[in-house]
Design an enzyme around this catalytic site. Structure first.
Site, PDB file in Angstrom:
ATOM      1  N   SER A  75      55.985  64.241  79.716  1.00 57.61           N
ATOM      2  CA  SER A  75      54.590  63.816  79.659  1.00 57.61           C
ATOM      3  C   SER A  75      54.350  62.668  78.676  1.00 57.61           C
ATOM      4  O   SER A  75      54.915  61.605  78.827  1.00 57.61           O
ATOM      5  CB  SER A  75      53.750  65.047  79.309  1.00 57.61           C
ATOM      6  OG  SER A  75      52.408  64.748  79.326  1.00 57.61           O
ATOM      7  N   ASN A 383      41.396  66.128  75.895  1.00 55.64           N
ATOM      8  CA  ASN A 383      42.431  65.102  76.027  1.00 55.64           C
ATOM      9  C   ASN A 383      42.552  64.518  77.441  1.00 55.64           C
ATOM     10  O   ASN A 383      43.406  63.677  77.690  1.00 55.64           O
ATOM     11  CB  ASN A 383      43.777  65.647  75.550  1.00 55.64           C
ATOM     12  CG  ASN A 383      44.275  66.815  76.398  1.00 55.64           C
ATOM     13  OD1 ASN A 383      43.908  66.953  77.563  1.00 55.64           O
ATOM     14  ND2 ASN A 383      45.114  67.660  75.817  1.00 55.64           N
TER      15      ASN A 383
HETATM   16  C1  16G Z   1      50.490  70.598  76.557  1.00 56.23           C
HETATM   17  C2  16G Z   1      49.483  71.093  77.569  1.00 56.23           C
HETATM   18  C3  16G Z   1      48.119  70.517  77.282  1.00 56.23           C
HETATM   19  C4  16G Z   1      47.704  70.838  75.862  1.00 56.23           C
HETATM   20  C5  16G Z   1      48.755  70.414  74.885  1.00 56.23           C
HETATM   21  C6  16G Z   1      48.444  70.953  73.522  1.00 56.23           C
HETATM   22  C7  16G Z   1      49.830  71.573  79.912  1.00 56.23           C
HETATM   23  C8  16G Z   1      50.270  71.043  81.225  1.00 56.23           C
HETATM   24  N1  16G Z   1      49.871  70.709  78.916  1.00 56.23           N
HETATM   25  O1  16G Z   1      50.675  69.229  76.662  1.00 56.23           O
HETATM   26  O2  16G Z   1      47.237  71.071  78.179  1.00 56.23           O
HETATM   27  O3  16G Z   1      46.508  70.204  75.537  1.00 56.23           O
HETATM   28  O4  16G Z   1      50.017  70.943  75.272  1.00 56.23           O
HETATM   29  O5  16G Z   1      49.451  70.633  72.641  1.00 56.23           O
HETATM   30  O6  16G Z   1      49.457  72.725  79.770  1.00 56.23           O
HETATM   31  P1  16G Z   1      49.556  71.312  71.229  1.00 56.23           P
HETATM   32  O7  16G Z   1      49.696  72.785  71.439  1.00 56.23           O
HETATM   33  O8  16G Z   1      50.707  70.661  70.584  1.00 56.23           O
HETATM   34  O9  16G Z   1      48.267  70.988  70.521  1.00 56.23           O
HETATM   35 MG    MG Z   2      51.015  64.838  80.943  1.00 58.22          MG
END
Ligand code: 16G
Ligand code: MG
Length: 556
Positions: A75, A383
Site C-alpha cells: 500500500s 485517511n
Molecule cells: C491499514 C488499514 C487502514 C488503517 C491503517 C491504520 C486496511 C485495508 N488498511 O493500512 O484501514 O487506517 O492500517 O494504521 O484495513 P495504523 O494502525 O498504523 O494506524
Molecule cells: Mg492502500
C-alpha cells in the site's frame, strides 16, 4: 486420528511441501504478525511468507469452496517494503480466526510446517479433496513480481488452481474475487469487466448533469507513482465523455509513495511533489495500491485545503439521502467512521444531515462489517479509505423503482441505480470513489470550494511515540479510551479539559511499532500543545524509549 482424515493428509503431499518450503526458507528469528491489512515488512524478508500464504489460500479456498484472493502490496509504505493479504470470498478481509492461522504459519519453523498445516486443516475441518482456486494480483513494486511467483509456488504445491491477474489495484483484486464467487451477477471477473461496469454507470450518471461546463469535468490525479496510474490510464478512454483526468506521479520518474500519494498529503497536510496546482483546481491523490483517495485544492490566496475521507463520506451520504427522499423511500442509512474522524464531520452529519453516525476501531474490516448492518452503509476512514454498501434488498427495490415510478422519481431511482453500480462494494476503491465524487459534484453543480465549505474541520494533530512494548496500551470504546496502563486515561482527561472543543486519544498502531496520538481543539496551536502533552503522558506512563517527545513537531 480417524481414518478419513488420515487419508486426507496423504492427499496433501507432505513431502513436496517440505521440499518446496525449504526453497522459500524462513530467515532465522524473524517473527511477523498478520496485522490490520496483512503482513508488511521489508521485501527481502517476505519470500517464505508469500509461499506460505499461497498454501494458506488453498486451505481457505477448500474450506469455503470459493475463490480466494492473494494481493501482493504494501500500500502506502515505502517502495522497499512489501506485503501480502488474503481476500475472503465476498471480497472481504480474511476472517479473524484465519488471521491467527496466517500468523502461525508464517512464523512456523521449517520442521513444524507439516504439523501447522495439519493443525489448521483439522481445526477448520478443511476437506482436502475439495478443489481450490486462488486469484493473485500485485502492485508495481520492483519486488512484487518475484514475490507473487512465490505465492503461486505455494498454491501449486498444495494442488490449487490459480489465475494470476498480474498488475492490479488492491480493490480490483477484491472485485475479481467478489465477481467469481457470485456467479457473475456482480460483474465480469476481468479487467475489462471492471472498466466497463464502472464507466457505464459513470457515463449514464453524468449524462443527467445539467451543468456540463469544463470546470466541472477536469481533475488532476496524483497516482503516488503506483498501480493507480497504469489502471487509470487504461480506463480513461472508457469514461472520457464524462471526465478528463490529468495524471501526475505516474511512476515514469519518481519513487512509489515518495513525497506523494494520499498518505503523504493527508499526514503532511500539503500537496504532493510533482503536481502544479492553480487556484481552485480540483486535485486528488491515490495511495500506492489505489484503495485510498483524498481531495484538495489551493484557494485564491494560495492556501492549501484538504478534503479528507470524512468530507467525502459527508458528500456521498448527503447525496444518497437526498435521492432517497426524492424517491420517497425510507431506507435506513448510516455512516461509519473511526476515532480519527474530525469532530466537525461527526457533528455535521448528526446535527445538520440527521444521519446516524457510528464509530468502530481503525481498519477497514471493522468499518465494512458495521456498514453491512444498514440498508445503505457509507463508511470512510479520515485517511480516505471507504465506500458505500447497499443491501441486496435495497438494490432490488431501487431497480424496481427505476422501472415503475413516475418521471421525477424515476430519474432519482435511475441515479441511485447507477451509483450502486459505480461503488466497489467489495472494498474501498480510489478509482470508484473518484468517479462517484466527480459524478455527484457534476450533478449538484458543486465546486470544490462549495464542497469544502460544508463544514470547517477542527484543527488537529497526529504524533507518534516510541515505547518499549506498545501492547501495554489497550483501549475500549472504539479506541477512544485507554484502559491500560493505569492512570493514562485520567491523565488524558485532565489534559483535554485545558482546551476548548478538544478531544484526544491514543492507540497502538497496527502497522508500525509505535503508539499513535491524536488531538483536536479549537485552534492549531491548542491541538499541537494537546498532542504534545498527551505524547509526554504516553512516554511517561507507557514505557517510552529513546528521546522524549519534543514540542513543535508538525507531522507524525
Ligand atoms: C491499514 C488499514 C487502514 C488503517 C491503517 C491504520 C486496511 C485495508 N488498511 O493500512 O484501514 O487506517 O492500517 O494504521 O484495513 P495504523 O494502525 O498504523 O494506524
Ligand atoms: Mg492502500
Amino acid at each position: 486420528m480417524p481414518e478419513t482424515i488420515f487419508l486426507n493428509f496423504v492427499d496433501m503431499d507432505l513431502g513436496a511441501i517440505t521440499k518446496y518450503s525449504a526453497l522459500h526458507a524462513k530467515p532465522n528469528g524473524l517473527i511477523l504478525q498478520y496485522g490490520t491489512a496483512g503482513f508488511r515488512t521489508k521485501a527481502e524478508h517476505l519470500d517464505h511468507v508469500m509461499f506460505r500464504m499461497g498454501l494458506l489460500a488453498v486451505l481457505r479456498s477448500k474450506q469455503t469452496k470459493s475463490t480466494i484472493g492473494v494481493m501482493v502490496t504494501a500500500s502506502h509504505n515505502p517502495e522497499e517494503d512489501n506485503g501480502v493479504k488474503l481476500v475472503d470470498p465476498l471480497g472481504e478481509m480474511l476472517a479473524p480466526s484465519w488471521e491467527e492461522h496466517a500468523t502461525c504459519l508464517a512464523n512456523a519453523e521449517e520442521q513444524d510446517m507439516q504439523r501447522v498445516l495439519i493443525d489448521i486443516s483439522e481445526k477448520e475441518a478443511v476437506n482436502l479433496q475439495q478443489d481450490a482456486f486462488v486469484v493473485i494480483g500485485r502492485d508495481t513494486r520492483p519486488s512484487s513480481e518475484k514475490l507473487s511467483q512465490s505465492v503461486i509456488d505455494g498454491v501449486t504445491v498444495l494442488g490449487g488452481q490459480f489465475h494470476d491477474y498480474g498488475l492490479l489495484t488492491t480493490p480490483q483484486l477484491h472485485y475479481m474475487v467478489y465477481c467469481r464467487n457470485t456467479g457473475g451477477r456482480y460483474g465480469k471477473a476481468t479487467i475489462e469487466g471492471y472498466y466497463q461496469k464502472l464507466s457505464k454507470a459513470f457515463v449514464e450518471l453524468t449524462k443527467q448533469a445539467s451543468c456540463s461546463g469544463d470546470e466541472y469535468r477536469s481533475l488532476k490525479v496524483d497516482c503516488a507513482n503506483g498501480i493507480g496510474a497504469l489502471k487509470l490510464r487504461e480506463m480513461e478512454h472508457y469514461f472520457s465523455q464524462g471526465l478528463s483526468v490529468q495524471l501526475f506521479n505516474d511512476g515514469s520518474k519518481g519513487k512509489l509513495n515518495h513525497l506523494c500519494g494520499a498518505d503523504f498529503v493527508k499526514s503532511h497536510q500539503k500537496p504532493p511533489q510533482g503536481m502544479e496546482i492553480k487556484s481552485n483546481e480540483r486535485c486528488c491523490s491515490f495511495d500506492g495500491d489505489a484503495d485510498r483517495i483524498v481531495y484538495y485544492y489551493h484557494d485564491a490566496d494560495g492556501h492549501f485545503h484538504l478534503i479528507d475521507g470524512d468530507k467525502i463520506a459527508t458528500l456521498i451520504s448527503s447525496f444518497l439521502k437526498e435521492l432517497l427522499v426524492e424517491i420517497g423511500e425510507s431506507l435506513n442509512i448510516g455512516v461509519v467512521q473511526t476515532a480519527y474522524a474530525n469532530g466537525s464531520s461527526t457533528r455535521y452529519l448528526e446535527e445538520v444531515m440527521k444521519v446516524p453516525v457510528y464509530c468502530t476501531k481503525t481498519g477497514v474490516k471493522h468499518l465494512h462489517h458495521k456498514a453491512q448492518e444498514f440498508d445503505i452503509g457509507v463508511y470512510f476512514e479520515a485517511n480516505g479509505h471507504g465506500t458505500a454498501l447497499f443491501s441486496t434488498a435495497v438494490e432490488m427495490k431501487i431497480k424496481q423503482s427505476a422501472e415503475q415510478l413516475e418521471d421525477k422519481k424515476r430519474k432519482a431511482a435511475k441515479m441511485l441505480e447507477n451509483i450502486i453500480d459505480l461503488f466497489n462494494q467489495a472494498a474501498g476503491d480510489a478509482i470508484s470513489d473518484m468517479l462517484v465524487i466527480e459524478a455527484i459534484l457534476a450533478l449538484k453543480g458543486l465546486t470544490v470550494q462549495q464542497w469544502d465549505a460544508l463544514y470547517t474541520d477542527l484543527p488537529n494533530r497526529q504524533l507518534k511515540v516510541q515505547v518499549a512494548d506498545r501492547r501495554v496500551i489497550s483501549t475500549t470504546n472504539a479506541e477512544r479510551q485507554a484502559v491500560t496502563p493505569p492512570g493514562l486515561q485520567e491523565a488524558i482527561n485532565d489534559l483535554v479539559k485545558k482546551y476548548k472543543l478538544s478531544r484526544a486519544f491514543v492507540r497502538p498502531s497496527g502497522t508500525e511499532d509505535v503508539v499513535r496520538v491524536y488531538a483536536e481543539a479549537d485552534s492549531q496551536e491548542s491541538a499541537d500543545h494537546l498532542a504534545h502533552e498527551v505524547s509526554l503522558a504516553v512516554f511517561q506512563l507507557a514505557g517510552g524509549i529513546g528521546e522524549r517527545p519534543q514540542p513543535g513537531k508538525t507531522f507524525e
